[in-house]
Scaffold this motif. Structure first.
Motif, PDB file in Angstrom:
ATOM      1  N   LYS A 305       2.284  -4.667 -25.951  1.00 14.18           N
ATOM      2  CA  LYS A 305       1.867  -6.056 -25.751  1.00 14.18           C
ATOM      3  C   LYS A 305       2.367  -6.523 -24.384  1.00 14.18           C
ATOM      4  N   PRO A 306       1.665  -7.472 -23.770  1.00 17.78           N
ATOM      5  CA  PRO A 306       2.068  -7.938 -22.432  1.00 17.78           C
ATOM      6  C   PRO A 306       3.334  -8.769 -22.482  1.00 17.78           C
ATOM      7  N   THR A 307       4.068  -8.753 -21.372  1.00 23.81           N
ATOM      8  CA  THR A 307       5.301  -9.549 -21.281  1.00 23.81           C
ATOM      9  C   THR A 307       5.171 -10.747 -20.351  1.00 23.81           C
ATOM     10  N   GLY A 308       4.120 -10.792 -19.545  1.00 19.16           N
ATOM     11  CA  GLY A 308       3.967 -11.875 -18.571  1.00 19.16           C
ATOM     12  C   GLY A 308       4.745 -11.651 -17.291  1.00 19.16           C
ATOM     13  N   LYS A 309       5.394 -10.492 -17.164  1.00 19.55           N
ATOM     14  CA  LYS A 309       6.140 -10.182 -15.954  1.00 19.55           C
ATOM     15  C   LYS A 309       5.287  -9.276 -15.065  1.00 19.55           C
ATOM     16  N   PHE A 310       5.043  -9.698 -13.830  1.00 20.99           N
ATOM     17  CA  PHE A 310       4.169  -8.972 -12.917  1.00 20.99           C
ATOM     18  C   PHE A 310       4.958  -8.371 -11.760  1.00 20.99           C
ATOM     19  N   THR A 311       4.476  -7.222 -11.271  1.00 22.68           N
ATOM     20  CA  THR A 311       5.062  -6.565 -10.109  1.00 22.68           C
ATOM     21  C   THR A 311       3.957  -6.207  -9.139  1.00 22.68           C
ATOM     22  N   ASP A 312       4.194  -6.462  -7.843  1.00 26.92           N
ATOM     23  CA  ASP A 312       3.251  -6.053  -6.801  1.00 26.92           C
ATOM     24  C   ASP A 312       3.783  -4.792  -6.123  1.00 26.92           C
ATOM     25  N   TRP A 313       2.910  -3.786  -6.029  1.00 28.14           N
ATOM     26  CA  TRP A 313       3.262  -2.512  -5.435  1.00 28.14           C
ATOM     27  C   TRP A 313       2.495  -2.356  -4.132  1.00 28.14           C
ATOM     28  N   GLU A 314       3.198  -1.974  -3.095  1.00 34.13           N
ATOM     29  CA  GLU A 314       2.542  -1.767  -1.807  1.00 34.13           C
ATOM     30  C   GLU A 314       1.847  -0.408  -1.816  1.00 34.13           C
ATOM     31  N   VAL A 315       0.530  -0.419  -1.855  1.00 30.99           N
ATOM     32  CA  VAL A 315      -0.265   0.807  -1.762  1.00 30.99           C
ATOM     33  C   VAL A 315      -1.482   0.512  -0.895  1.00 30.99           C
ATOM     34  N   GLN A 316      -2.056   1.563  -0.314  1.00 30.23           N
ATOM     35  CA  GLN A 316      -3.235   1.376   0.536  1.00 30.23           C
ATOM     36  C   GLN A 316      -4.505   1.988  -0.067  1.00 30.23           C
ATOM     37  N   SER A 317      -4.357   2.645  -1.199  1.00 31.74           N
ATOM     38  CA  SER A 317      -5.551   3.103  -1.919  1.00 31.74           C
ATOM     39  C   SER A 317      -5.227   3.207  -3.406  1.00 31.74           C
ATOM     40  N   VAL A 318      -6.276   3.076  -4.213  1.00 32.25           N
ATOM     41  CA  VAL A 318      -6.138   3.089  -5.672  1.00 32.25           C
ATOM     42  C   VAL A 318      -7.214   4.007  -6.241  1.00 32.25           C
ATOM     43  N   TYR A 319      -6.804   4.908  -7.122  1.00 31.67           N
ATOM     44  CA  TYR A 319      -7.737   5.794  -7.810  1.00 31.67           C
ATOM     45  C   TYR A 319      -7.683   5.487  -9.309  1.00 31.67           C
ATOM     46  N   ARG A 320      -8.797   5.157  -9.891  1.00 33.58           N
ATOM     47  CA  ARG A 320      -8.805   4.905 -11.338  1.00 33.58           C
ATOM     48  C   ARG A 320      -9.233   6.189 -12.065  1.00 33.58           C
ATOM     49  N   ALA A 321      -8.364   6.630 -12.973  1.00 28.29           N
ATOM     50  CA  ALA A 321      -8.640   7.817 -13.785  1.00 28.29           C
ATOM     51  C   ALA A 321      -8.518   7.396 -15.248  1.00 28.29           C
ATOM     52  N   VAL A 322      -9.416   6.489 -15.650  1.00 26.97           N
ATOM     53  CA  VAL A 322      -9.334   5.887 -16.984  1.00 26.97           C
ATOM     54  C   VAL A 322     -10.400   6.445 -17.918  1.00 26.97           C
ATOM     55  N   GLY A 323     -10.975   7.561 -17.540  1.00 29.61           N
ATOM     56  CA  GLY A 323     -11.946   8.218 -18.416  1.00 29.61           C
ATOM     57  C   GLY A 323     -13.264   8.485 -17.733  1.00 29.61           C
ATOM     58  N   TYR A 324     -13.912   9.540 -18.189  1.00 36.08           N
ATOM     59  CA  TYR A 324     -15.258   9.855 -17.718  1.00 36.08           C
ATOM     60  C   TYR A 324     -16.282   9.113 -18.568  1.00 36.08           C
TER      61      TYR A 324
END
Length: 463
Positions: A305-324
């Motif tokens: 379940k969500p906690t409402g606490k957020f974190t920002d991560w410094e990245v310059q690209s994102v790859y989603r591998a959440v299923g075919y």
């Protein structure tokens, strides 16, 4: 062709898709008591589907499955007809002219959507597209942007691990594999120093297989890092460990990594748990500059379940591998949400009649991921195939016989249409050509990328 004469000849079956699912279906047919004649149709000039175009090049163990598939395609009851696109080169009605039944085993090769803000920003990619690039798929661009020093991979399955590992390795580490020259040159330019893999649940809910996970730590250039605070289990998680040796092995590996000292290997690969992707952050130019995640916590059942606490991560690209996700097949019903063809035990389901009885598309079947969705390992596809083939053979006495079942009729029809189809003998020629390219470098093979080059080496139509 009359029904009487149909009973005196082999059952003519078309299988659309020559990956593991289609080949296992052919194998199940040949192992039955039925006399069969099978044509395997493949959109690519070469067979083997995701084994060739979806498995990371540094996984020779998994690619060894090709040896078993080879034995099936070597049998005289089955032919390969490659470089034929179902829906444009040949339709279902046209297949019915030549075959008594049709099986679709087209798999899943697109990325499932992840609906969070910023997912379409420049620098946000689908894992399937990246996998197709590094596996030398002829229908994708030859170059891939690898200028990000910090990269996020969303998902905790084997595809996510493949993507993370390829991003974290050096080009020279991957050179001994079958990667084509354009992929090697691209990976040599890769600037990634940190790769962050994010899962929204905990270690016991990760979908890695133990062997895939442990392989991350085998590279001399990759330091795998797990935060000790991410090692957490609730009652549901402990139950999962007790009931599955694989889950327990994954958890044990992650626990060992969490308590060890961080070493000095140059590339850092972080495995983060309990971090649900909430937003991909972009700059004023629409370019990825970060990822926002929401911390989650276990609820006792193994879910989070969500906690409402957020974190920002410094990245310059994102790859989603959440299923075919499978793609719609022309002339077949399709469930857009599930990404499957509606079916019952492999029989393609059209709808129900007024009495609630199922109505099926005559002599039409599905197997593999298009049947059940993109879940499970390659070996699970065998069970799918056996179930589908059992249904087909039960139905066979009621098939409307093909009008033109002579095996030579369909190849002549394809030739008359000017379709440069490849054959199993052509695969042997392409295979020998790829091996000859690798031999001077001491490599098993170098994969050919361009479709025209694949066709040239295969010599279409030649048996």
């Amino acid at each position: 062709m009359t029904e009487t004469s149909a009973a005196t000849r082999p059952l003519r079956i078309a299988i659309v898709g020559a990956g593991p699912a289609g080949i296992y279906a052919a194998d199940a047919l040949m192992k039955s008591d039925a006399e069969v004649s099978i044509d395997l149709y493949e959109r690519m000039p070469a067979p083997f589907g995701l084994i060739r175009y979806g498995v990371a090049p540094d996984h020779p163990r998994i690619k060894g499955i090709i040896t078993a598939l080879h034995k099936v395609l070597d049998k005289p009851q089955v032919r390969l007809l490659g470089n034929i696109d179902y829906g444009s080169d040949i339709t279902l009605e046209e297949l019915r002219r030549f075959y008594d039944a049709v099986i679709f085993s087209t798999g899943a090769n697109a990325d499932r959507e992840l609906r969070i803000p910023g997912i379409d920003l420049d620098g946000s990619y689908g894992a399937a597209d990246f996998v197709s690039w590094y596996d030398g798929h002829p229908d994708v661009p030859r170059n891939w942007p690898l200028d990000a020093e910090k990269v996020a991979v969303l998902g905790v399955g084997n595809v996510a691990l493949d993507v993370a590992r390829v991003l974290a390795k050096t080009g020279d580490e991957l050179l001994p594999t079958e990667i084509p020259p354009n992929v090697y040159e691209g990976l040599k330019q890769n600037k990634a120093l940190e790769v962050h893999v994010f899962g929204r649940r905990g270690p016991a809910q990760a979908k890695f297989t133990p062997l895939e996970l442990r392989e991350l730590d085998h590279s001399p250039t990759i330091e795998v890092i797990v935060d000790p605070s991410d090692i957490d289990y609730d009652e549901g998680s402990e139950a999962a460990r007790r009931h599955s040796k694989q889950v327990d092995m994954v958890c044990n590996t992650l626990e060992q990594w969490a308590i060890r000292d961080v070493g000095d290997r140059p590339h850092k690969l972080f495995l983060h748990f309990f971090e649900a992707p909430a937003e991909v952050i972009g700059d004023e130019n629409g370019k990825v500059v970060g990822l926002r995640t929401e911390r989650t916590q276990l609820d006792g059942t193994g879910n989070c379940k969500p906690t409402g606490k957020f974190t920002d991560w410094e990245v310059q690209s994102v790859y989603r591998a959440v299923g075919y996700l499978s793609q719609n097949i022309p002339q077949l019903p399709f469930d857009e949400q599930a990404g499957t063809v509606p079916n019952e035990a492999g029989r393609v389901l059209v709808d129900e009649d007024a009495d609630g009885a199922a109505r099926y598309l005559p002599a039409t079947y599905v197997t593999g991921w298009i049947k059940r969705g993109p879940v499970g390992l390659i070996g699970h596809t065998k069970g799918d195939a056996n179930e589908t083939i059992a249904c087909l053979l039960d139905d066979a006495p009621n098939f409307a016989p093909a009008a033109d079942p002579d095996p030579e009729s369909v190849t002549k029809w394809l030739e008359d249409k000017g379709i440069p189809f490849t054959t199993w003998a052509g695969w042997y020629r392409l295979d020998a050509h790829e091996r000859s390219l690798g031999e001077p470098q001491g490599r098993e093979r170098v994969k050919v990328v361009e479709r025209e080059d694949m066709l040239r080496a295969s010599e279409p139509h030649k048996v």
